[in-house]
Each structure stands twice: as C-alpha cells, then as structure tokens.
Design a protein around this motif. Structure first.
Motif, mmCIF file in Angstrom:
data_model
loop_
_atom_site.group_PDB
_atom_site.id
_atom_site.type_symbol
_atom_site.label_atom_id
_atom_site.label_comp_id
_atom_site.label_asym_id
_atom_site.label_seq_id
_atom_site.Cartn_x
_atom_site.Cartn_y
_atom_site.Cartn_z
ATOM 1 N N LEU A 181 32.293 -79.937 41.763
ATOM 2 C CA LEU A 181 31.683 -80.012 43.092
ATOM 3 C C LEU A 181 32.382 -81.052 43.963
ATOM 4 N N LEU A 182 32.746 -82.182 43.364
ATOM 5 C CA LEU A 182 33.415 -83.231 44.127
ATOM 6 C C LEU A 182 34.784 -82.769 44.597
ATOM 7 N N VAL A 183 35.532 -82.099 43.730
ATOM 8 C CA VAL A 183 36.841 -81.548 44.128
ATOM 9 C C VAL A 183 36.670 -80.545 45.261
ATOM 10 N N LEU A 368 25.203 -90.363 37.089
ATOM 11 C CA LEU A 368 25.022 -91.046 38.376
ATOM 12 C C LEU A 368 25.772 -92.385 38.390
ATOM 13 N N ILE A 369 25.700 -93.116 37.295
ATOM 14 C CA ILE A 369 26.383 -94.408 37.232
ATOM 15 C C ILE A 369 27.892 -94.217 37.287
ATOM 16 N N SER A 370 28.414 -93.180 36.615
ATOM 17 C CA SER A 370 29.863 -92.951 36.626
ATOM 18 C C SER A 370 30.361 -92.593 38.023
ATOM 19 N N ILE A 410 34.130 -91.707 50.666
ATOM 20 C CA ILE A 410 32.983 -92.481 50.175
ATOM 21 C C ILE A 410 31.691 -91.785 50.581
ATOM 22 N N ILE A 411 31.637 -91.309 51.814
ATOM 23 C CA ILE A 411 30.450 -90.582 52.290
ATOM 24 C C ILE A 411 30.230 -89.315 51.462
ATOM 25 N N ILE A 412 31.316 -88.604 51.137
ATOM 26 C CA ILE A 412 31.214 -87.387 50.328
ATOM 27 C C ILE A 412 30.638 -87.707 48.949
ATOM 28 N N GLN A 413 31.099 -88.798 48.337
ATOM 29 C CA GLN A 413 30.601 -89.157 47.017
ATOM 30 C C GLN A 413 29.132 -89.572 47.063
ATOM 31 N N LEU A 414 28.739 -90.305 48.100
ATOM 32 C CA LEU A 414 27.333 -90.672 48.243
ATOM 33 C C LEU A 414 26.467 -89.430 48.452
ATOM 34 N N PHE A 415 26.999 -88.456 49.194
ATOM 35 C CA PHE A 415 26.289 -87.187 49.393
ATOM 36 C C PHE A 415 26.100 -86.466 48.061
ATOM 37 N N LEU A 416 27.151 -86.464 47.218
ATOM 38 C CA LEU A 416 27.036 -85.821 45.910
ATOM 39 C C LEU A 416 26.005 -86.528 45.039
ATOM 40 N N CYS A 419 22.637 -85.423 46.087
ATOM 41 C CA CYS A 419 22.362 -84.068 45.601
ATOM 42 C C CYS A 419 21.962 -84.073 44.127
ATOM 43 N N ILE A 420 22.640 -84.913 43.323
ATOM 44 C CA ILE A 420 22.327 -84.976 41.891
ATOM 45 C C ILE A 420 20.955 -85.604 41.667
ATOM 46 N N ILE A 421 20.596 -86.589 42.492
ATOM 47 C CA ILE A 421 19.261 -87.186 42.379
ATOM 48 C C ILE A 421 18.186 -86.165 42.737
ATOM 49 N N LEU A 422 18.429 -85.386 43.786
ATOM 50 C CA LEU A 422 17.446 -84.380 44.214
ATOM 51 C C LEU A 422 17.424 -83.171 43.288
ATOM 52 N N PHE A 423 18.586 -82.836 42.730
ATOM 53 C CA PHE A 423 18.688 -81.651 41.870
ATOM 54 C C PHE A 423 19.336 -82.052 40.534
ATOM 55 N N PRO A 424 18.559 -82.637 39.627
ATOM 56 C CA PRO A 424 19.113 -83.071 38.329
ATOM 57 C C PRO A 424 19.747 -81.932 37.535
ATOM 58 N N GLU A 425 19.399 -80.685 37.879
ATOM 59 C CA GLU A 425 19.959 -79.543 37.154
ATOM 60 C C GLU A 425 21.483 -79.471 37.290
#
Length: 435
Positions: A181-183, A368-370, A410-416, A419-425
């Motif tokens: 997703l990040l790529v 999330l930490i990584s 940096i903004i893109i990574q914070l957005f990701l 998304c992971i916090i909202l959608f742990p799946e």
C-alpha cells in the motif's frame, strides 16, 4: 524514585553524546551495583547470554551480509536503468522506477542506509540531468530507500519480533500488505505530480528511448528482473510457504546473494573482504547495543520500573488508543535523535507489558511502530535517511531541497498509519488467511 533516577541519569548521559551501547551498559551496571550489590553483577552475564542465544537474532548478520553483497553485485544499477527506460513513455517514469527498484531492494536487503546510498549514487545525478526538480528527486529517493523498514525481510521487524516475543514469520506476512500500500501511495503521488506540475517530472527523450531499444534485447531485460526476483522468492517464498524459518531463509538469502554476485562476475577477494568488514561492523553495532539494553532491562525491572510505569498508566486512566497515541508520538520524537535499534531495545520492552495489559494485538502494534520508525527516518531535522542522501548528493543539492522534498512522503506515511489504526484488518487479514 529509583526508576525515575535511573531514567534521568541515562537520559543525561545519552545527551552527552557518548555511545549509546556503553551508556546503557555502564549506567545500568553501576546503578545496579549501588542498589543491589554483587548479586546483580552475577545475574547480568546470565541474562545477556540468554538473550544472545536467541536463534532469531542470527538472521540479523545474515540479512546484513545479503544486503551488502547485493549492493556490490551491480544488480540494482541494471534494474534501475532497465525499468526507467521501460517506463520512459510515462511522465515521471524515472521516479516511478526509483520507487519500484527501492521496493525491490527493500525486499532483497532490508538495510535502509545501504539502499538510500545506492539509490542516491545511481539515480540522483540521472534524475537531475533529466530535468527533475531537486525536491522531487531527493524526496523520491529518500522515501523509497526507507521502504526496507516495513517491507520484509526487515531488520526492524526481526528486532521487534525478538523484543516483543512475536513470531518474525507472522510479522513478515503482516507487513506485506502495508508495504505494498505504501509503494502504491508513493506511485500515485508521482502520477498526481505529473498531472499537476508536469515540468517537475519530465519524460525521457525519444532519442534515449530509441537508443535503449536498439541497444537492448529481451534477454537482457528479462535478466535484469529475474535475478532480483530469484533472490526475493528464495527468501520470502521459503518463509511464507513454511519451508524455512526466518533465520534459515536468511542463510539461503546470503548464499543466493553470493551466487548472484558470482554470476555477475563481481565476486572477488576484495569484494568479499569489504562485505565481511561491513557486515561485521553493522552486526557488532546491533549486538553491543543489545547487550547494553539487556543490562538496562534487568536493572529497570529490579527497581520495579515496569510496575511503576503500569501503575502510572492505570492511575491516569488512559484508554488503549490514547496510550497507543502516546507511545507512537514518543517513538516518533525519539527517532529524531537516536537510531531505530536503540529505540527498539530501550522503549519497546517498557511499553510491551502495557499493550498486553490492554489486551491489544501485538502484531498490529508492531507494524504501527515499524511504520512510525520509518517516518522518523525521514523527518527533518534529524532524519537519518536525509543524512545518508546528503552525503552522496552532488553539488547544488541543498539540505533545504531534502527537507521540502520529503514532506509529502511523511504525510503519506502518517495517512497509512491512520488507515491501519482505523482498519486493523490491513495488518491482520493476511496472517489470518495464511494460518
């Protein structure tokens, strides 16, 4: 008070600029001796040997060796040249190629410093000569070079798995979807830039495309892709298929990287000596910090620092997500000043029991930490990736270019992360499917 005093002394010594590993070990041993006497000194070696005998950590030097050897093979250079000209008709094709090659190197090495330096040396002069704006070129290279923090096999994930007592194989599987997703988000941003500011991301000229097609064959193009894919498949494929553990797969990867370098006719005594020297240096740095962190963890628990910390969290009645936010912010800020290895060994053992108390999914927390650590690698003014890139950047590329260019990523990574916090799946789905 003892736990607080230990932290104050440790923090003051860290600010002095003395090596982190020796600060951790020295302060912990002296503090433990003063408060607990010789009994603790007898216990520390046993704890250190117990930690160092963890077979998972054997993957660290093997993956470091694999990454350094691959850097010497010349595969990355040919892959970048081939992919950039294959995408030459697309505006911003060279930038897209840098992202894809960065992801490929991340999946092959997992070493951020080596990837950023390699991509900087190979692609930054080329991008500038093709008319790319310096901010765009440096931002793409620095951000794609840090993909090794999240895309497996990642040294960060191996160390997190060891410290948090999570299966490294599960971490590798869980990191695949967030990494992809990040790529994808990086590439979508480049395409957006191509539509919004076409002058910033030019096309490759028709003359160069013609020259490439005349001088290239399908055999050469296929070879440029097959060798890296073979390495990735041998490492990640063996882990995901359940054939090999991460440590065993690291051994396979180290051997494959050596064979690929031999096939490229780049393997020599000088190359082997350089690879061994760099691998020894990086591995020694990791493990000496681990020794200091082990001594610190033992003393911290002896003064009941973990119990004090848990009691404090319970007294302020933080919700699980509020505590997660506090930890992520603290790790993000710490990443400005100290390396990810030190953050993992100092911070994560302290907060892991709290996450367990809240009954939070440690696999999800670790991913999330990584990603958070990856973000701190890019954040001005102390982002390590920016330092790596500035060290190999040609004249005319300023620190201001690096700072401005990295902000969108940096903004893109914070957005990701959001998304992971909202959608742990996004993290848990693939491990659950793979069993």
């Amino acid at each position: 008070m003892e736990a607080l005093l230990l932290f104050i002394i440790l923090f003051a010594c860290l600010l002095s600029g003395y090596p982190v590993a020796f600060v951790l070990a020295g302060v912990s041993i002296l503090f433990g001796y003063l408060f607990f006497g010789e009994d603790l000194l007898r216990l520390i070696p046993l704890r250190i040997y117990g930690t160092m005998s963890n077979q998972i950590l054997l993957a660290v030097p093997l993956f470091v060796y694999m990454g350094v050897m691959l850097e010497k093979s010349g595969i990355a250079e040919r892959l970048l040249n081939t992919m950039s000209l294959l995408l030459g008709k697309v505006r911003g094709g060279l930038a897209l190629s840098v992202i894809l090659v960065g992801a490929m190197l991340a999946a092959s090495t997992g070493i951020v410093g080596a990837t950023v330096v390699t991509m900087g040396l190979l692609s930054l002069p080329v991008m500038l000569s093709k008319g790319y704006k310096p901010e765009v070129a440096t931002g793409v290279i620095a951000s794609s070079g840090t993909l090794g923090q999240i895309i497996p096999p990642s040294i960060v994930l191996i160390l997190l798995g060891s410290v948090m007592n999570i299966s490294v194989g599960d971490l590798f599987v869980a990191a695949v979807l967030p990494g992809l997703l990040l790529v994808t988000l990086y590439m979508l941003f480049i395409l957006f830039m191509a539509a919004w500011k076409p002058a910033y991301v030019p096309k490759i000229s028709k003359k160069e495309l013609v020259r490439f097609k005349q001088g290239s064959t399908w055999k050469g193009i296929i070879r440029a892709f097959v060798l890296p894919f073979t390495l990735v498949l041998s490492v990640l494929g063996s882990i995901f298929a359940g054939i090999a553990s991460p440590t065993e797969a690291a051994g396979v990867g180290a051997m494959m990287a050596t064979l690929l370098t031999l096939m490229e006719r780049k393997l020599s005594f000088g190359v082997m000596k350089a690879v061994m020297k760099e691998t020894t240096y990086l591995t020694s740095m990791v493990f000496i910090i681990l020794v200091g962190a082990t001594a610190f963890g033992l003393v911290f628990r002896e003064v009941e620092g973990d119990k004090v910390f848990i009691d404090f969290i319970q007294s302020v009645e933080l919700s699980p997500y509020a505590f997660l936010a506090v930890v992520l912010i603290a790790v993000f800020i710490a990443g400005f000043f100290i390396d990810f290895i030190e953050i993992i060994f100092i911070f994560i053992p302290v907060v892991t029991p709290i996450f367990q108390m809240y009954d939070m999914d440690l696999l999800w927390v670790a991913i999330l930490i990584s990603i958070n650590l990856q973000t701190s690698f890019l954040t001005p003014p102390f982002g390590f990736s920016l330092f790596y890139l500035k060290g190999v950047a040609p004249e005319g590329v300023t620190t201001a270019h690096l700072y401005r260019g990295i902000l969108p990523y940096i903004i893109i990574q914070l957005f990701l992360m959001a998304c992971i916090i909202l959608f742990p799946e996004l993290v848990t789905w693939l491990p659950s499917m793979s069993g």
